[in-house]
Structure formats: structure tokens, C-alpha cells
Design an enzyme around this catalytic site. Structure first.
Site, PDB file in Angstrom:
ATOM      1  N   ARG A   1       0.825  -1.211   0.000  1.00  0.00           N
ATOM      2  CA  ARG A   1       0.000   0.000   0.000  1.00  0.00           C
ATOM      3  C   ARG A   1       0.863   1.266   0.000  1.00  0.00           C
ATOM      4  NH1 ARG A   1      -5.146  -1.491   3.952  1.00  0.00           N
ATOM      5  NH2 ARG A   1      -6.210  -2.810   2.421  1.00  0.00           N
TER       6      ARG A   1
ATOM      7  N   LYS B   1     -21.250 -14.322   4.320  1.00  0.00           N
ATOM      8  CA  LYS B   1     -22.648 -13.963   4.588  1.00  0.00           C
ATOM      9  C   LYS B   1     -23.350 -13.344   3.388  1.00  0.00           C
ATOM     10  CE  LYS B   1     -22.107 -13.039   9.556  1.00  0.00           C
ATOM     11  NZ  LYS B   1     -22.223 -11.989  10.594  1.00  0.00           N
TER      12      LYS B   1
ATOM     13  N   GLY C   1     -10.365  -7.320  -1.035  1.00  0.00           N
ATOM     14  CA  GLY C   1     -10.719  -8.190   0.076  1.00  0.00           C
ATOM     15  C   GLY C   1     -10.019  -9.535   0.034  1.00  0.00           C
TER      16      GLY C   1
ATOM     17  N   GLY D   1     -14.022  -3.273   0.621  1.00  0.00           N
ATOM     18  CA  GLY D   1     -15.275  -2.611   0.978  1.00  0.00           C
ATOM     19  C   GLY D   1     -15.622  -1.490   0.020  1.00  0.00           C
TER      20      GLY D   1
END
Length: 412
Positions: A36, A214, A370, A393
């Protein structure tokens, strides 16, 4: 219209505040992965070469301000100190001078900014040391905005958060008539993900692949993708909620019973729209999630027996998904097909990577950050994708919100 870093002219001597994403994995001051930091170098180098005075702000980790014990808050701060990140940046941009401000506001920070020479860099301590950062506190944003002549957002992974450093500061500077722009990392992210939102005719068939745990975490993105894509492939634990909704036995597989009705409606709505949702036709199952001695791992078609849970897609599903993927002109993928952290359950995720590799030069392929980005990197397939997002996200929210993110919209 977004202004880019290359639209900024005559930067020599100007104070440019850059919101970067230096939220790197580290422990005890030891950085495990500096990707990053490296990803921000094109923007940082451009500004340094232009003679700007570069002020870098980033968050690192989490500070739980609701914690009642002040000593524990100080522990969290110490664990997320930006000083080692500033030191690593100094190594990467040497011989450019990189200094570090322990202060996040006030006279000490103002003096550190005032002491910058043209082409020098100041890294500011963790923005989350300030309680008002995540609340987009107006007073904090004003104080930070007062430090800068120009604002550049280059933290895509934080652009879905309306924080003081991502939204408050650029909004104030913009209102004052000062330039705000996106950096090179943001340009790449926004352009590539916008293509997955505003789908051109030549990018069809457009196939989306979703995995993860989920269904409830991805309701909005499922709804959005079903409007945009031609086919939706589902893997990971969330597939078992869909399978149960369709009347199949899924054994001990993780299921969200409160999402069964939603999953069934998705399948029915897709059919009505002439689209297809692909689900696993066979699964790798185990009687123990933990890698204990003597556990049973096998492949089953259809129903999963009691006492067993699905942990990866099976070989027939891999072939089914591969065939679909190879028909695509555009792919958006977020979420692994199984528990890829365990070697025995990596095959499904690797199969998707391999199929996408076969599309090189024939289709536009995006990995939406992710866990799927971690898997792509771990298995050595990063170069096979047209784009691998740095923000899981943020990439999902950009898809579900039709290209809108708080940090992007404020620049428009």
C-alpha cells in the site's frame, strides 16, 4: 467530472495534503507488507518532482474510542503508530527528505508543515488518533484544511468512508475555491470499477462472481449486479443459504436462515429477467472445520449429509464455473469459493483464478479486493487480472451505489 493529479499545475511551493492509504499489516513496528505504501509512490513522486510540499495523512488500524479505560486507548494508539511507516517511506523515496509529525493537530503540526521545503514530505501521525476523524468533525476538518493549498485523494480503500480526512477536508477546500483532485491510484480504481458499473455493449457477456461468508453482507451488491450482469456465479459459504432456500439439504454448512426468502427471491427475479444464477452442483465437505487428525474430507453431489459442512466447490462445479467464465467479455469477482486459508480447500478458488487467467487478452477482468485479492496474490495470479482493487469494501460499495462513493463524490 473528476479533476486528476495531472490537471494540477504550478505546484512548486504549494502545500499539497494527500490522503493516502498506509493501513499496512504490521505488528510491533515491523511492516509485513508494504504494497500500500508502494501503491502511493506514483502520486507522491509526481508531487515531489513538481516541487510541492507534500503532507501525507493516513489511518492505521483501529482506535476503539468507546473503550472506557484510557490506558487501553493509549495501548491501541501505540500499536498503530505511523512512525515505522514514515521510516519505510523514507527508504523507498530516498534521497527525498521524509519527516514525521507525532502531532495530529495544533501548533506542533502547523510548525512541521511550515518547516517543509519544496519537494519534501511530511507524514502525519495516524488520523484515527483524533476522535473526530471518523465522525467527520467540522472543527478537525477545518484545522487540517487550513494546512493545505491543494488536496489529493489517493486512498481508494478509505473513499467509502465519510471521514474528516476523506470528505471534510476536500469539501472545505473546494468551497474555498482551492483545487481538489484524485491521485494515480484513485484514477486507476475509479476508471476500472466504473467500467463494471456502466457496462458497454462490447463488455457483454458480463459475469459477476461472488463468494464469501454472509449473504447479508452482500445484499446490495447482489441486487446491483443482477441489474448489470448477464450471469451471477455464487460460491463460498453464502452459496449454502441459496441452496437451502431452493430446498436442498446443506448439512452443517453455515446458513443465514433470515436470508432464505431473499435468496429465493433473487433466483426467481433472475429467471424473470432472463438471467442465471449459478450455484454449486457438488461440494467438498468435511466433518471438522478444524484440521484435526482423522477428519473426513470428501466430495458430495446435491444434498450434504448431516454432520458435514461445505468448505469448497467440487470438481463438477469448477468445470461448470470455468465454462461460464470463459464465455465472458467482462468479469467482476469478489469473494473466494472456499476456505482458501486451508490448503485442502483451495482448489475452487484456484480454479476460478485459472479460468480468469485463460481470459487474458480476451476479456476485462476485475478482482474486487478483500479476501479474493489476498487469494489472487497468494496463488500468483495477480498479473492475470486487468485490475486488482486495493479496497474490498470500497469496491463493493462502488458497485452497489452505481459508481458513487463519499470520497469520490466530494471531488466531483
Amino acid at each position: 467530472m473528476l479533476k486528476t493529479i495531472e490537471d494540477l499545475k504550478n505546484l512548486k511551493g504549494l502545500k499539497v495534503l494527500v490522503r493516502v492509504d498506509f493501513n499496512v499489516p504490521q505488528k510491533g513496528g515491523v511492516i509485513r507488507d508494504d504494497n500500500r505504501i508502494r501503491a502511493a509512490l506514483p502520486t507522491i513522486n509526481y508531487l515531489v518532482n513538481a516541487g510541492a510540499k507534500v503532507i501525507l495523512m493516513s489511518h492505521l488500524g483501529k482506535i476503539k474510542w468507546k473503550e472506557p479505560d484510557p490506558a487501553k486507548i493509549e495501548e491501541m494508539k501505540a500499536a498503530n503508530d505511523m512512525a515505522p511507516i514514515a521510516a519505510r517511506l523514507g527508504e523507498l523515496v530516498a534521497p527525498v527528505k521524509v519527516s514525521f509529525s507525532k502531532a495530529t493537530r495544533g501548533e506542533e503540526l502547523a510548525n512541521a508543515v511550515a518547516g517543509l521545503n519544496d519537494g519534501e514530505i511530511l507524514v502525519v501521525q495516524n488520523t484515527r488518533y483524533e476522535k473526530g476523524e471518523e465522525k467527520n468533525d467540522e472543527a478537525l476538518a477545518k484545522e487540517w484544511a487550513a494546512l493545505a493549498d491543494v488536496y489529493v485523494l489517493d486512498a481508494f480503500g478509505s473513499s467509502h468512508r465519510a471521514h474528516a480526512s476523506t470528505v471534510g477536508v476536500p469539501a472545505i477546500l473546494k468551497a474555498e475555491g482551492k483545487p481538489v483532485a484524485e491521485g494515480y491510484l484513485m484514477i486507476k480504481e475509479v476508471d476500472n470499477l466504473t467500467r463494471c458499473v456502466e457496462v458497454a455493449k462490447e463488455d457483454r457477456p458480463y459475469i459477476a462472481i461472488l463468494g464469501g461468508f454472509k449473504v447479508s453482507d452482500k445484499i446490495k451488491v447482489i441486487d446491483s449486479l443482477l441489474k448489470k450482469c448477464d450471469k451471477l456465479i455464487i460460491g463460498g459459504a453464502m452459496a449454502y443459504t441459496f441452496k437451502k432456500a431452493l430446498g436442498q439439504n446443506v448439512g452443517n454448512s453455515p446458513v443465514q436462515d433470515d436470508q432464505l426468502e431473499y435468496a429465493l427471491r433473487c433466483v426467481e427475479d433472475a429467471k424473470k429477467a432472463g438471467k442465471e444464477i449459478l450455484l454449486p452442483v457438488d461440494s467438498v465437505v468435511t466433518d471438522s472445520f478444524e484440521p484435526v487428525e482423522g477428519r473426513v474430507i470428501k466430495v458430495v453431489e446435491g444434498d450434504i449429509p448431516e454432520g458435514f459442512q461445505g468448505v469448497d466447490i467440487g470438481p463438477k462445479t469448477m468445470e461448470l464455473y470455468k465454462k461460464a467464465i470463459l464465455s465472458a467479455k467482462m468479469i467482476f469477482w469478489n469473494g473466494p469459493m472456499g476456505v482458501f486459508e486451508q490448503e485442502e480447500f483451495q482448489a475452487g478458488t484456484k480454479a476460478v483464478c485459472e479460468a480468469i487467467k485463460d481470459l487474458e487478452g480476451k476479456a476485462f477482468t476485475v478482482c474486487g479486493g478483500g479476501d479474493s485479492a489476498s487469494a489472487v496474490k497468494q496463488f500468483g495470479y495477480k498479473a492475470s487480472f486487468s485490475h486488482v482493487s486495493t479496497g474490498g469494501g470500497a469496491s463493493l460499495e462502488m458497485i452497489e451505489n452505481d459508481g458513487h462513493l463519499p470520497g469520490v463524490d466530494v471531488l466531483r
